[in-house]
Design a protein around this motif. Structure first.
Motif, PDB file in Angstrom:
ATOM      1  N   MET A   1     -74.009 -27.080  59.095  1.00 54.54           N
ATOM      2  CA  MET A   1     -74.425 -26.361  57.886  1.00 54.54           C
ATOM      3  C   MET A   1     -75.096 -25.048  58.285  1.00 54.54           C
ATOM      4  O   MET A   1     -75.962 -25.029  59.156  1.00 54.54           O
ATOM      5  CB  MET A   1     -75.413 -27.221  57.074  1.00 54.54           C
ATOM      6  CG  MET A   1     -75.835 -26.589  55.753  1.00 54.54           C
ATOM      7  SD  MET A   1     -77.064 -27.604  54.871  1.00 54.54           S
ATOM      8  CE  MET A   1     -76.139 -29.121  54.598  1.00 54.54           C
ATOM      9  N   ASN A   5     -77.232 -22.213  53.427  1.00 58.25           N
ATOM     10  CA  ASN A   5     -77.167 -23.503  52.738  1.00 58.25           C
ATOM     11  C   ASN A   5     -78.391 -24.362  53.037  1.00 58.25           C
ATOM     12  O   ASN A   5     -78.927 -25.041  52.153  1.00 58.25           O
ATOM     13  CB  ASN A   5     -75.896 -24.252  53.133  1.00 58.25           C
ATOM     14  CG  ASN A   5     -74.656 -23.668  52.469  1.00 58.25           C
ATOM     15  OD1 ASN A   5     -74.745 -23.105  51.381  1.00 58.25           O
ATOM     16  ND2 ASN A   5     -73.508 -23.784  53.124  1.00 58.25           N
ATOM     17  N   ARG A   6     -78.839 -24.322  54.315  1.00 62.10           N
ATOM     18  CA  ARG A   6     -80.062 -25.065  54.669  1.00 62.10           C
ATOM     19  C   ARG A   6     -81.251 -24.500  53.893  1.00 62.10           C
ATOM     20  O   ARG A   6     -82.088 -25.252  53.373  1.00 62.10           O
ATOM     21  CB  ARG A   6     -80.333 -24.985  56.172  1.00 62.10           C
ATOM     22  CG  ARG A   6     -79.316 -25.680  57.055  1.00 62.10           C
ATOM     23  CD  ARG A   6     -79.854 -25.950  58.446  1.00 62.10           C
ATOM     24  NE  ARG A   6     -80.392 -24.763  59.094  1.00 62.10           N
ATOM     25  CZ  ARG A   6     -79.669 -23.916  59.827  1.00 62.10           C
ATOM     26  NH1 ARG A   6     -78.360 -24.128  59.989  1.00 62.10           N
ATOM     27  NH2 ARG A   6     -80.225 -22.869  60.399  1.00 62.10           N
ATOM     28  N   LEU A   9     -81.289 -25.743  50.271  1.00 65.91           N
ATOM     29  CA  LEU A   9     -81.686 -27.146  50.142  1.00 65.91           C
ATOM     30  C   LEU A   9     -83.157 -27.359  50.498  1.00 65.91           C
ATOM     31  O   LEU A   9     -83.836 -28.181  49.882  1.00 65.91           O
ATOM     32  CB  LEU A   9     -80.798 -28.017  51.031  1.00 65.91           C
ATOM     33  CG  LEU A   9     -79.337 -28.145  50.562  1.00 65.91           C
ATOM     34  CD1 LEU A   9     -78.506 -28.877  51.598  1.00 65.91           C
ATOM     35  CD2 LEU A   9     -79.286 -28.871  49.221  1.00 65.91           C
ATOM     36  N   LEU A  25     -86.687 -33.548  56.270  1.00 58.52           N
ATOM     37  CA  LEU A  25     -85.696 -32.481  56.071  1.00 58.52           C
ATOM     38  C   LEU A  25     -84.549 -32.604  57.071  1.00 58.52           C
ATOM     39  O   LEU A  25     -83.386 -32.357  56.726  1.00 58.52           O
ATOM     40  CB  LEU A  25     -86.360 -31.118  56.208  1.00 58.52           C
ATOM     41  CG  LEU A  25     -87.269 -30.690  55.045  1.00 58.52           C
ATOM     42  CD1 LEU A  25     -88.013 -29.406  55.405  1.00 58.52           C
ATOM     43  CD2 LEU A  25     -86.458 -30.491  53.769  1.00 58.52           C
ATOM     44  N   LEU A  29     -80.746 -32.907  55.827  1.00 58.18           N
ATOM     45  CA  LEU A  29     -79.774 -31.862  56.142  1.00 58.18           C
ATOM     46  C   LEU A  29     -78.879 -32.229  57.315  1.00 58.18           C
ATOM     47  O   LEU A  29     -77.998 -31.454  57.698  1.00 58.18           O
ATOM     48  CB  LEU A  29     -80.490 -30.544  56.438  1.00 58.18           C
ATOM     49  CG  LEU A  29     -80.851 -29.674  55.232  1.00 58.18           C
ATOM     50  CD1 LEU A  29     -81.827 -30.384  54.298  1.00 58.18           C
ATOM     51  CD2 LEU A  29     -81.453 -28.351  55.683  1.00 58.18           C
ATOM     52  N   THR A  31     -79.501 -32.379  60.558  1.00 59.70           N
ATOM     53  CA  THR A  31     -79.612 -31.427  61.653  1.00 59.70           C
ATOM     54  C   THR A  31     -80.835 -31.781  62.478  1.00 59.70           C
ATOM     55  O   THR A  31     -81.560 -32.728  62.166  1.00 59.70           O
ATOM     56  CB  THR A  31     -79.701 -29.980  61.121  1.00 59.70           C
ATOM     57  OG1 THR A  31     -79.599 -29.067  62.211  1.00 59.70           O
ATOM     58  CG2 THR A  31     -81.013 -29.741  60.388  1.00 59.70           C
ATOM     59  N   ILE A  36     -84.921 -27.317  61.996  1.00 59.59           N
ATOM     60  CA  ILE A  36     -85.729 -27.309  60.776  1.00 59.59           C
ATOM     61  C   ILE A  36     -87.021 -26.531  60.996  1.00 59.59           C
ATOM     62  O   ILE A  36     -87.426 -25.730  60.141  1.00 59.59           O
ATOM     63  CB  ILE A  36     -86.046 -28.746  60.313  1.00 59.59           C
ATOM     64  CG1 ILE A  36     -84.759 -29.464  59.874  1.00 59.59           C
ATOM     65  CG2 ILE A  36     -87.074 -28.729  59.187  1.00 59.59           C
ATOM     66  CD1 ILE A  36     -84.063 -28.806  58.692  1.00 59.59           C
TER      67      ILE A  36
END
Length: 250
Positions: A1, A5-6, A9, A25, A29, A31, A36
């Motif tokens: 992503m 987009n991250r 969100l 998070l 997500l 990831t 993050i």
């Protein structure tokens, strides 16, 4: 992503929940936590969220935190090094003053699990320590929105009612010859108030502020007992402070 987009969100989640943790998070997500943390730092610098230890908070939950958050991000690695050293000086049961400096704020992440009492004029420090083992005493008085802190005569009177084992304070400039200096009388006044009520005064100061004199010279070097700085400080400069009887940690 990708980052856009991250970002969408992350902001949506923070808006809905008020605050959120890095781990949460990362799972949402799909990831890494490293990604993050990097995203949160970027969003905090842009003033879109309020960065906390371990996560992020909705900006509206703190009063105008944008400028303060940006300031805490400057020289963050050096500040964290300083605060790790400072945290080692704090014992269980200590009563501690913490002022509103951006370096002092970063001490929060290293003392969250200590059973101590903190007296502070810093709103971000209060926000950061509310959900921790630390007992927090917020100084009363007039709120300075820019500094995210409480200042003024009433604040000084509040501080004067308490006795602390240690005070952890910031400063805008320090020199062996002229002592401590600040950008304003307001900032210097709270430093003096807390120092007067503490057994030991620690100055948390990154190396860029050493041997620098600012607008208001408000106290001699003798106000402090311990200087905590980073490993980039020049040995010859640190020796100037040791010769004046200051203990140096770096």
């Amino acid at each position: 992503m990708n980052f856009p987009n991250r970002k969408r969100l992350i902001l949506q989640t923070v808006e809905e929940k008020g605050s959120v943790e890095v781990k949460e998070l990362a799972e949402l997500l799909q990831t890494s936590e490293i990604t993050i943390r990097r995203d949160l730092t970027t969003l905090a610098t842009d003033g879109l969220i309020y960065r906390t230890h371990g996560g992020a908070m909705k900006v509206g939950l703190a009063v105008n935190p944008v400028q303060f958050v940006n300031k805490t991000a400057v020289n963050s690695e050096n500040k964290d090094h300083i605060c790790r050293l400072a945290a080692q000086e704090i014992n269980e049961g200590d009563v501690v003053f913490m002022d509103c400096g951006s370096t002092v704020f970063r001490l929060c992440q290293f003392i969250r699990n200590k059973r101590i009492q903190v007296i502070t004029n810093s709103l971000p420090v209060v926000n950061e320590l509310m959900q921790s083992e630390v007992t927090v005493n917020l100084v009363g008085g007039e709120v300075d929105l820019k500094r995210q802190a409480v200042h003024g005569l009433i604040a000084h009177e509040h501080v004067a009612r308490y006795h602390a084992h240690k005070a952890f304070l910031g400063v805008d400039g320090i020199s062996a010859q002229h002592g401590l200096s600040a950008h304003s009388e307001t900032e210097g006044g709270m430093t003096l108030a807390m120092a007067a009520q503490a057994e030991t005064v620690y100055l948390l100061c990154d190396s860029t502020k050493l041997e620098k004199d600012k607008y208001v010279q408000f106290a001699p070097l003798s106000l402090i007992q311990v200087l905590v700085t980073d490993s980039n400080a020049r040995p010859d400069v640190l020796e100037l402070y040791r010769e004046k009887g200051v203990r140096v940690l770096n």
